[in-house]
Design a protein around this motif. Structure first.
Motif, PDB file in Angstrom:
ATOM      1  N   ALA A 126       0.834  -1.204   0.000  1.00 16.61           N
ATOM      2  CA  ALA A 126       0.000   0.000   0.000  1.00 16.61           C
ATOM      3  C   ALA A 126       0.868   1.253   0.000  1.00 16.61           C
ATOM      4  CB  ALA A 126      -0.931   0.000   1.211  1.00 16.61           C
ATOM      5  N   LEU A 127       1.925   1.261   0.818  1.00 20.31           N
ATOM      6  CA  LEU A 127       2.829   2.417   0.857  1.00 20.31           C
ATOM      7  C   LEU A 127       3.524   2.607  -0.490  1.00 20.31           C
ATOM      8  CD1 LEU A 127       4.405   2.023   4.401  1.00 20.31           C
ATOM      9  CD2 LEU A 127       2.802   3.785   3.648  1.00 20.31           C
ATOM     10  N   LYS A 128       3.973   1.522  -1.079  1.00 21.00           N
ATOM     11  CA  LYS A 128       4.638   1.599  -2.380  1.00 21.00           C
ATOM     12  C   LYS A 128       3.696   2.183  -3.421  1.00 21.00           C
ATOM     13  CE  LYS A 128       6.529  -1.266  -6.019  1.00 21.00           C
ATOM     14  NZ  LYS A 128       6.582  -2.598  -6.568  1.00 21.00           N
ATOM     15  N   ASN A 129       2.457   1.712  -3.447  1.00 22.29           N
ATOM     16  CA  ASN A 129       1.475   2.203  -4.413  1.00 22.29           C
ATOM     17  C   ASN A 129       1.154   3.680  -4.179  1.00 22.29           C
ATOM     18  OD1 ASN A 129       1.374  -0.321  -5.561  1.00 22.29           O
ATOM     19  ND2 ASN A 129      -0.492  -0.935  -4.513  1.00 22.29           N
ATOM     20  N   GLU A 130       1.045   4.079  -2.914  1.00 17.01           N
ATOM     21  CA  GLU A 130       0.757   5.485  -2.608  1.00 17.01           C
ATOM     22  C   GLU A 130       1.912   6.374  -3.045  1.00 17.01           C
ATOM     23  OE1 GLU A 130      -2.114   6.693  -1.804  1.00 17.01           O
ATOM     24  OE2 GLU A 130      -2.946   4.680  -1.615  1.00 17.01           O
ATOM     25  N   PHE A 131       3.144   5.945  -2.777  1.00 19.59           N
ATOM     26  CA  PHE A 131       4.291   6.744  -3.198  1.00 19.59           C
ATOM     27  C   PHE A 131       4.377   6.803  -4.723  1.00 19.59           C
ATOM     28  CE2 PHE A 131       6.067   6.093   1.151  1.00 19.59           C
ATOM     29  CZ  PHE A 131       6.184   7.441   1.460  1.00 19.59           C
ATOM     30  N   GLN A 132       4.000   5.739  -5.403  1.00 22.31           N
ATOM     31  CA  GLN A 132       3.996   5.734  -6.866  1.00 22.31           C
ATOM     32  C   GLN A 132       2.979   6.739  -7.394  1.00 22.31           C
ATOM     33  OE1 GLN A 132       6.140   4.098  -8.874  1.00 22.31           O
ATOM     34  NE2 GLN A 132       5.230   5.208 -10.569  1.00 22.31           N
ATOM     35  N   SER A 133       1.794   6.772  -6.810  1.00 24.24           N
ATOM     36  CA  SER A 133       0.778   7.726  -7.275  1.00 24.24           C
ATOM     37  C   SER A 133       1.188   9.167  -6.957  1.00 24.24           C
ATOM     38  CB  SER A 133      -0.597   7.405  -6.678  1.00 24.24           C
ATOM     39  OG  SER A 133      -0.596   7.596  -5.293  1.00 24.24           O
ATOM     40  N   ILE A 134       1.875   9.378  -5.831  1.00 22.73           N
ATOM     41  CA  ILE A 134       2.375  10.718  -5.497  1.00 22.73           C
ATOM     42  C   ILE A 134       3.424  11.139  -6.518  1.00 22.73           C
ATOM     43  CG2 ILE A 134       3.779  12.016  -3.843  1.00 22.73           C
ATOM     44  CD1 ILE A 134       2.301  10.424  -1.626  1.00 22.73           C
ATOM     45  N   LEU A 135       4.316  10.230  -6.855  1.00 23.53           N
ATOM     46  CA  LEU A 135       5.360  10.532  -7.838  1.00 23.53           C
ATOM     47  C   LEU A 135       4.731  10.903  -9.182  1.00 23.53           C
ATOM     48  CD1 LEU A 135       8.332  10.663  -8.649  1.00 23.53           C
ATOM     49  CD2 LEU A 135       8.213   8.205  -9.132  1.00 23.53           C
ATOM     50  N   GLU A 136       3.730  10.154  -9.609  1.00 24.11           N
ATOM     51  CA  GLU A 136       3.055  10.450 -10.876  1.00 24.11           C
ATOM     52  C   GLU A 136       2.382  11.817 -10.826  1.00 24.11           C
ATOM     53  OE1 GLU A 136       0.470   7.151 -11.676  1.00 24.11           O
ATOM     54  OE2 GLU A 136       2.155   5.747 -11.770  1.00 24.11           O
TER      55      GLU A 136
ATOM     56  N   LEU B 159       3.254  14.396  -8.911  1.00 22.05           N
ATOM     57  CA  LEU B 159       4.290  15.426  -8.902  1.00 22.05           C
ATOM     58  C   LEU B 159       4.899  15.621 -10.292  1.00 22.05           C
ATOM     59  CD1 LEU B 159       6.062  14.655  -5.515  1.00 22.05           C
ATOM     60  CD2 LEU B 159       4.559  16.593  -6.040  1.00 22.05           C
ATOM     61  N   LYS B 160       5.059  14.547 -11.053  1.00 21.12           N
ATOM     62  CA  LYS B 160       5.564  14.662 -12.417  1.00 21.12           C
ATOM     63  C   LYS B 160       4.582  15.430 -13.300  1.00 21.12           C
ATOM     64  CE  LYS B 160       8.415  10.491 -12.601  1.00 21.12           C
ATOM     65  NZ  LYS B 160       8.527   9.131 -13.162  1.00 21.12           N
ATOM     66  N   ARG B 161       3.301  15.278 -13.009  1.00 18.29           N
ATOM     67  CA  ARG B 161       2.262  15.924 -13.802  1.00 18.29           C
ATOM     68  C   ARG B 161       2.222  17.430 -13.573  1.00 18.29           C
ATOM     69  NH1 ARG B 161      -2.322  18.105 -13.347  1.00 18.29           N
ATOM     70  NH2 ARG B 161      -2.512  17.778 -11.126  1.00 18.29           N
ATOM     71  N   ILE B 162       2.568  17.843 -12.381  1.00 17.46           N
ATOM     72  CA  ILE B 162       2.489  19.258 -12.032  1.00 17.46           C
ATOM     73  C   ILE B 162       3.558  20.035 -12.799  1.00 17.46           C
ATOM     74  CG2 ILE B 162       2.755  20.936 -10.161  1.00 17.46           C
ATOM     75  CD1 ILE B 162       1.666  18.774  -8.280  1.00 17.46           C
ATOM     76  N   GLU B 163       3.141  21.105 -13.419  1.00 12.00           N
ATOM     77  CA  GLU B 163       4.089  21.916 -14.179  1.00 12.00           C
ATOM     78  C   GLU B 163       4.877  22.806 -13.232  1.00 12.00           C
ATOM     79  OE1 GLU B 163       2.224  24.049 -17.327  1.00 12.00           O
ATOM     80  OE2 GLU B 163       1.070  22.310 -17.960  1.00 12.00           O
ATOM     81  N   VAL B 164       6.029  23.247 -13.682  1.00  7.62           N
ATOM     82  CA  VAL B 164       6.875  24.129 -12.891  1.00  7.62           C
ATOM     83  C   VAL B 164       6.092  25.405 -12.596  1.00  7.62           C
ATOM     84  CG1 VAL B 164       9.011  25.459 -12.866  1.00  7.62           C
ATOM     85  CG2 VAL B 164       8.957  23.195 -13.932  1.00  7.62           C
ATOM     86  N   GLY B 165       6.099  25.803 -11.328  1.00  5.17           N
ATOM     87  CA  GLY B 165       5.410  27.017 -10.925  1.00  5.17           C
ATOM     88  C   GLY B 165       3.964  26.809 -10.531  1.00  5.17           C
ATOM     89  N   GLU B 166       3.387  25.670 -10.860  1.00  4.80           N
ATOM     90  CA  GLU B 166       2.005  25.391 -10.488  1.00  4.80           C
ATOM     91  C   GLU B 166       1.963  24.952  -9.033  1.00  4.80           C
ATOM     92  OE1 GLU B 166      -1.499  22.304 -11.802  1.00  4.80           O
ATOM     93  OE2 GLU B 166      -0.070  22.946 -13.310  1.00  4.80           O
ATOM     94  N   GLN B 167       0.933  25.353  -8.326  1.00  8.10           N
ATOM     95  CA  GLN B 167       0.833  24.985  -6.915  1.00  8.10           C
ATOM     96  C   GLN B 167       0.434  23.525  -6.750  1.00  8.10           C
ATOM     97  OE1 GLN B 167      -1.784  27.547  -4.740  1.00  8.10           O
ATOM     98  NE2 GLN B 167      -0.059  28.653  -3.887  1.00  8.10           N
TER      99      GLN B 167
END
Length: 112
Positions: A64-74, A76-84
């Motif tokens: 569960a922790l691994k999956n949650e960290f994977q979704s967080i990483l995805e 964060l990658k989606r967020i553009e530079v400067g976007e909140q």
């Protein structure tokens, strides 16, 4: 009518409590429940009673922790530079960091 269920303290659990949550609140609750390794019922009862949630490491919790960290990483990658960053995402990151910090302390304690 719900079945009577006895808890570990020998009390009958025959009362049903229901409430509504938003999809975002549900996602956060589900994340917390998966990361805790508890059932949703036990997690909510412990939180209501302001008892500590002690995460016991087991394969289900680690997955569960691994999956949650994977979704967080995805996310964060989606967020553009400067976007909140979404406030809910920050809460999830802080929650998981707290769990991981507790697991680290437990590991350090058991090594001594």
């Amino acid at each position: 009518m719900s079945d009577k269920v006895m808890d570990k303290q020998g009390r009958w659990r025959n009362k049903t409590v229901a409430f509504r949550v938003s999809p975002e609140e549900d996602a956060m609750l589900e994340t917390a429940v998966r990361a805790s390794g508890l059932t949703k019922q036990d997690y909510i009862i412990r939180r209501l009673q302001e008892k500590a949630i002690v995460v016991q490491g087991n394969p289900r919790v680690y997955k569960a922790l691994k999956n949650e960290f994977q979704s967080i990483l995805e996310e964060l990658k989606r967020i553009e530079v400067g976007e909140q960053v979404n406030g809910d995402l920050i809460e999830v990151i802080m929650f998981l960091a707290e769990i991981m910090n507790g697991m680290k302390e437990e590991t350090e304690w058991t090594k001594e």
